[in-house]
Design a protein around this motif. Structure first.
Motif, PDB file in Angstrom:
ATOM      1  N   GLN A 194       0.825  -1.213   0.000  1.00  0.00           N
ATOM      2  CA  GLN A 194       0.000   0.000   0.000  1.00  0.00           C
ATOM      3  C   GLN A 194       0.854   1.255   0.000  1.00  0.00           C
ATOM      4  OE1 GLN A 194      -0.710  -2.370   2.503  1.00  0.00           O
ATOM      5  NE2 GLN A 194      -0.679  -1.381   4.502  1.00  0.00           N
ATOM      6  N   VAL A 195       2.034   1.183   0.591  1.00  0.00           N
ATOM      7  CA  VAL A 195       2.947   2.329   0.517  1.00  0.00           C
ATOM      8  C   VAL A 195       3.303   2.605  -0.935  1.00  0.00           C
ATOM      9  CG1 VAL A 195       5.244   3.171   1.145  1.00  0.00           C
ATOM     10  CG2 VAL A 195       3.858   1.962   2.839  1.00  0.00           C
ATOM     11  N   LYS A 196       3.491   1.553  -1.720  1.00  0.00           N
ATOM     12  CA  LYS A 196       3.830   1.707  -3.139  1.00  0.00           C
ATOM     13  C   LYS A 196       2.721   2.432  -3.889  1.00  0.00           C
ATOM     14  CE  LYS A 196       5.742   0.878  -7.200  1.00  0.00           C
ATOM     15  NZ  LYS A 196       6.833   1.766  -7.692  1.00  0.00           N
ATOM     16  N   LEU A 201     -18.321   8.334  16.483  1.00  0.00           N
ATOM     17  CA  LEU A 201     -17.568   9.355  15.753  1.00  0.00           C
ATOM     18  C   LEU A 201     -18.449  10.576  15.519  1.00  0.00           C
ATOM     19  CD1 LEU A 201     -15.841   7.081  13.077  1.00  0.00           C
ATOM     20  CD2 LEU A 201     -14.634   8.436  14.803  1.00  0.00           C
ATOM     21  N   ASN A 202     -17.927  11.753  15.850  1.00  0.00           N
ATOM     22  CA  ASN A 202     -18.679  13.004  15.686  1.00  0.00           C
ATOM     23  C   ASN A 202     -18.104  13.862  14.565  1.00  0.00           C
ATOM     24  OD1 ASN A 202     -20.464  12.546  17.925  1.00  0.00           O
ATOM     25  ND2 ASN A 202     -18.742  13.005  19.286  1.00  0.00           N
ATOM     26  N   VAL A 203     -17.639  13.195  13.519  1.00  0.00           N
ATOM     27  CA  VAL A 203     -17.015  13.871  12.377  1.00  0.00           C
ATOM     28  C   VAL A 203     -17.614  13.292  11.105  1.00  0.00           C
ATOM     29  CG1 VAL A 203     -14.837  14.418  13.559  1.00  0.00           C
ATOM     30  CG2 VAL A 203     -15.130  12.175  12.456  1.00  0.00           C
ATOM     31  N   GLU A 204     -17.223  13.859   9.958  1.00  0.00           N
ATOM     32  CA  GLU A 204     -17.575  13.204   8.701  1.00  0.00           C
ATOM     33  C   GLU A 204     -17.024  11.789   8.741  1.00  0.00           C
ATOM     34  OE1 GLU A 204     -16.929  15.480   4.982  1.00  0.00           O
ATOM     35  OE2 GLU A 204     -16.151  17.020   6.336  1.00  0.00           O
ATOM     36  N   LYS A 205     -17.842  10.826   8.319  1.00  0.00           N
ATOM     37  CA  LYS A 205     -17.414   9.446   8.474  1.00  0.00           C
ATOM     38  C   LYS A 205     -18.043   8.550   7.407  1.00  0.00           C
ATOM     39  CE  LYS A 205     -21.020   8.704  11.980  1.00  0.00           C
ATOM     40  NZ  LYS A 205     -21.291   8.334  13.391  1.00  0.00           N
ATOM     41  N   GLU A 206     -17.391   7.409   7.243  1.00  0.00           N
ATOM     42  CA  GLU A 206     -17.897   6.406   6.310  1.00  0.00           C
ATOM     43  C   GLU A 206     -17.476   5.040   6.823  1.00  0.00           C
ATOM     44  OE1 GLU A 206     -17.096   5.327   1.660  1.00  0.00           O
ATOM     45  OE2 GLU A 206     -17.440   7.445   2.156  1.00  0.00           O
ATOM     46  N   MET A 207     -18.346   4.067   6.647  1.00  0.00           N
ATOM     47  CA  MET A 207     -18.060   2.692   7.068  1.00  0.00           C
ATOM     48  C   MET A 207     -17.930   1.820   5.832  1.00  0.00           C
ATOM     49  SD  MET A 207     -17.920   0.854  10.007  1.00  0.00           S
ATOM     50  CE  MET A 207     -17.029  -0.687   9.782  1.00  0.00           C
ATOM     51  N   LEU A 208     -16.819   1.101   5.716  1.00  0.00           N
ATOM     52  CA  LEU A 208     -16.605   0.188   4.600  1.00  0.00           C
ATOM     53  C   LEU A 208     -16.541  -1.239   5.156  1.00  0.00           C
ATOM     54  CD1 LEU A 208     -16.023  -0.455   1.652  1.00  0.00           C
ATOM     55  CD2 LEU A 208     -13.599   0.053   2.081  1.00  0.00           C
ATOM     56  N   TRP A 209     -17.622  -1.996   4.927  1.00  0.00           N
ATOM     57  CA  TRP A 209     -17.662  -3.394   5.352  1.00  0.00           C
ATOM     58  C   TRP A 209     -17.098  -4.262   4.240  1.00  0.00           C
ATOM     59  CZ3 TRP A 209     -18.565  -4.652  10.215  1.00  0.00           C
ATOM     60  CH2 TRP A 209     -19.328  -3.805  11.019  1.00  0.00           C
ATOM     61  N   LEU A 210     -16.201  -5.168   4.599  1.00  0.00           N
ATOM     62  CA  LEU A 210     -15.598  -6.089   3.648  1.00  0.00           C
ATOM     63  C   LEU A 210     -16.137  -7.493   3.883  1.00  0.00           C
ATOM     64  CD1 LEU A 210     -11.870  -4.927   3.983  1.00  0.00           C
ATOM     65  CD2 LEU A 210     -13.603  -4.073   2.382  1.00  0.00           C
ATOM     66  N   ASP A 211     -16.260  -8.252   2.801  1.00  0.00           N
ATOM     67  CA  ASP A 211     -16.708  -9.650   2.889  1.00  0.00           C
ATOM     68  C   ASP A 211     -15.529 -10.532   2.500  1.00  0.00           C
ATOM     69  OD1 ASP A 211     -18.112 -12.000   3.036  1.00  0.00           O
ATOM     70  OD2 ASP A 211     -19.294 -11.670   1.213  1.00  0.00           O
ATOM     71  N   LEU A 212     -14.699 -10.860   3.499  1.00  0.00           N
ATOM     72  CA  LEU A 212     -13.440 -11.566   3.264  1.00  0.00           C
ATOM     73  C   LEU A 212     -13.411 -12.888   4.024  1.00  0.00           C
ATOM     74  CD1 LEU A 212     -11.069  -8.476   3.728  1.00  0.00           C
ATOM     75  CD2 LEU A 212     -11.970  -9.381   1.569  1.00  0.00           C
ATOM     76  N   ASP A 213     -12.296 -13.574   3.930  1.00  0.00           N
ATOM     77  CA  ASP A 213     -12.122 -14.830   4.653  1.00  0.00           C
ATOM     78  C   ASP A 213     -12.328 -14.632   6.155  1.00  0.00           C
ATOM     79  OD1 ASP A 213     -11.484 -15.980   2.261  1.00  0.00           O
ATOM     80  OD2 ASP A 213      -9.344 -16.198   2.668  1.00  0.00           O
ATOM     81  N   LYS A 214     -12.638 -15.737   6.833  1.00  0.00           N
ATOM     82  CA  LYS A 214     -12.868 -15.692   8.271  1.00  0.00           C
ATOM     83  C   LYS A 214     -11.531 -15.729   9.012  1.00  0.00           C
ATOM     84  CE  LYS A 214     -16.026 -17.546  11.730  1.00  0.00           C
ATOM     85  NZ  LYS A 214     -17.032 -18.582  12.042  1.00  0.00           N
ATOM     86  N   LYS A 215     -10.733 -14.685   8.797  1.00  0.00           N
ATOM     87  CA  LYS A 215      -9.423 -14.524   9.422  1.00  0.00           C
ATOM     88  C   LYS A 215      -9.266 -13.060   9.804  1.00  0.00           C
ATOM     89  CE  LYS A 215      -7.226 -18.583   8.514  1.00  0.00           C
ATOM     90  NZ  LYS A 215      -6.450 -19.402   9.439  1.00  0.00           N
ATOM     91  N   ARG A 216      -8.704 -12.825  10.993  1.00  0.00           N
ATOM     92  CA  ARG A 216      -8.493 -11.454  11.445  1.00  0.00           C
ATOM     93  C   ARG A 216      -7.673 -10.654  10.445  1.00  0.00           C
ATOM     94  NH1 ARG A 216     -10.222  -7.087  14.187  1.00  0.00           N
ATOM     95  NH2 ARG A 216      -8.488  -5.710  14.645  1.00  0.00           N
ATOM     96  N   ALA A 217      -6.618 -11.271   9.908  1.00  0.00           N
ATOM     97  CA  ALA A 217      -5.678 -10.526   9.075  1.00  0.00           C
ATOM     98  C   ALA A 217      -6.089 -10.435   7.607  1.00  0.00           C
ATOM     99  CB  ALA A 217      -4.277 -11.129   9.180  1.00  0.00           C
ATOM    100  N   ALA A 218      -7.251 -10.973   7.260  1.00  0.00           N
ATOM    101  CA  ALA A 218      -7.694 -10.882   5.865  1.00  0.00           C
ATOM    102  C   ALA A 218      -7.804  -9.432   5.410  1.00  0.00           C
ATOM    103  CB  ALA A 218      -9.035 -11.597   5.695  1.00  0.00           C
ATOM    104  N   TYR A 230      -6.084  -6.908   6.568  1.00  0.00           N
ATOM    105  CA  TYR A 230      -4.755  -6.309   6.452  1.00  0.00           C
ATOM    106  C   TYR A 230      -4.137  -6.659   5.100  1.00  0.00           C
ATOM    107  CZ  TYR A 230      -5.477  -6.529  11.534  1.00  0.00           C
ATOM    108  OH  TYR A 230      -5.997  -6.453  12.799  1.00  0.00           O
ATOM    109  N   ALA A 231      -4.333  -7.900   4.666  1.00  0.00           N
ATOM    110  CA  ALA A 231      -3.848  -8.308   3.353  1.00  0.00           C
ATOM    111  C   ALA A 231      -4.608  -7.575   2.241  1.00  0.00           C
ATOM    112  CB  ALA A 231      -3.990  -9.818   3.188  1.00  0.00           C
ATOM    113  N   TRP A 232      -5.892  -7.358   2.451  1.00  0.00           N
ATOM    114  CA  TRP A 232      -6.746  -6.651   1.478  1.00  0.00           C
ATOM    115  C   TRP A 232      -6.205  -5.253   1.178  1.00  0.00           C
ATOM    116  CZ3 TRP A 232      -9.390  -2.077   1.976  1.00  0.00           C
ATOM    117  CH2 TRP A 232     -10.381  -1.792   1.045  1.00  0.00           C
ATOM    118  N   LEU A 233      -5.671  -4.587   2.191  1.00  0.00           N
ATOM    119  CA  LEU A 233      -5.197  -3.210   2.013  1.00  0.00           C
ATOM    120  C   LEU A 233      -4.212  -3.074   0.868  1.00  0.00           C
ATOM    121  CD1 LEU A 233      -4.486  -1.942   5.651  1.00  0.00           C
ATOM    122  CD2 LEU A 233      -6.185  -1.014   4.061  1.00  0.00           C
TER     123      LEU A 233
END
Length: 290
Positions: A91-93, A253-270, A272-275
């Motif tokens: 993601q840095v790239k 949250l009391n600011v402009e906000k947005e929620m992005l729900w992902l439908d990924l594997d049943k793993k905590r780090a899924a 992080y890999a998606w990013l």
């Protein structure tokens, strides 16, 4: 002793090597070091891009460093997070290709930064967030830059804790945050699937032998203090959190906000890999505010 084993798994440093470098991604960068207010030396990279817009990336805890997560040398519990390396330089790239400079660093007790005790899931690491912001705003070429936070798991916990500090108000060029998978310690341990007597043994050992009590140190009371537009990203199949807690985080949250729900594997780090493989929602969000 079972209590020590559980405590080691949750708060012991030394499981987070820096396993890649930016030159492997053809990125122009500088090795940097800076100190926190309590004198802890942090190690990082400043990837050079546009001097008018900077992203500060903060990684997740215990098994992660600025370069991401590697399965090498991890035990079975850590491997359950994900079965292959997660390089955060991906993601840095794409951020750098889009013109952003990126400061990424190892939080205290992680990677090549100073080891100074135990990992606290954001409570002490909030000082690292302040130090990173201080560092970038005091560099001459970035003194007028707009800044965005990319705060991942414990990194977002540390960022949320930091917004509760008076020091955070000085950073007027801080414009936005992406908060990836909010997670408090209590929900994490409750969802590990371990018998409660084992969890309680780890908690008791941490308190009595290491003077670390995380049971009441939730960042949730500080969500109301977040002062910049925030995108929250969460895998809806994450087995290690409580989705109602994530919804509470978003609702508070009391600011402009947005929620992005992902439908990924049943793993905590899924997520992080998606990013690293999904640049569009990340770049679209930052382009609104930086």
């Amino acid at each position: 002793m079972i209590g020590k084993l559980i405590s080691d798994m949750m708060i012991k440093p030394g499981k987070s090597p820096v396993f890649e470098t930016p030159d492997q991604y053809n990125l122009v960068y500088e090795d940097v070091t800076f100190k926190t207010e309590d004198g802890i030396a942090l190690s990082g990279w400043l990837v050079k891009g546009n001097s008018e817009k900077v992203i500060i990336q903060s990684h997740f805890g215990v098994q992660c460093s600025r370069s991401g997560f590697t399965v090498k040398g991890k035990g079975m519990m850590e491997k359950s997070l994900w079965n292959k390396d997660i390089p955060f330089l991906k993601q840095v790239k794409y951020l750098n290709d889009a013109g952003y400079s990126v400061l990424l660093y190892d939080m205290r007790n992680h990677g090549n930064s100073e080891q100074c005790g135990w990992i606290t899931w954001g409570k002490e690491e909030r000082k690292d967030i302040i130090a990173a912001l201080n560092y970038i705003t005091k560099r001459e070429e970035y003194k007028d830059a707009n800044i965005g936070l990319l705060s991942i798991c414990m990194g977002q916990g540390a960022s949320t804790f930091a917004f509760g500090l008076e020091d955070m108000k000085q950073f007027r060029n801080l414009k936005t945050m992406i908060s990836v998978q909010p997670l408090t310690y209590d929900y994490f341990v409750a969802n590990m699937g371990l018998p409660m007597f084992i969890v309680n043994a780890g908690t008791k050992y941490s308190i009595n032998k290491r003077n670390i009590d995380l049971t009441g140190d939730s960042f949730l009371p500080y969500v109301k203090d977040i002062s910049v537009p925030t995108l929250v990203i969460q895998n809806s199949n994450d087995p290690m959190t409580d989705l109602n807690m994530v919804k509470q985080y978003y609702d508070n949250l009391n600011v402009e906000k947005e929620m992005l729900w992902l439908d990924l594997d049943k793993k905590r780090a899924a997520a992080y890999a998606w990013l690293g493989d999904n640049s569009k929602p990340i770049l679209d969000w930052y382009s609104k505010y930086l």
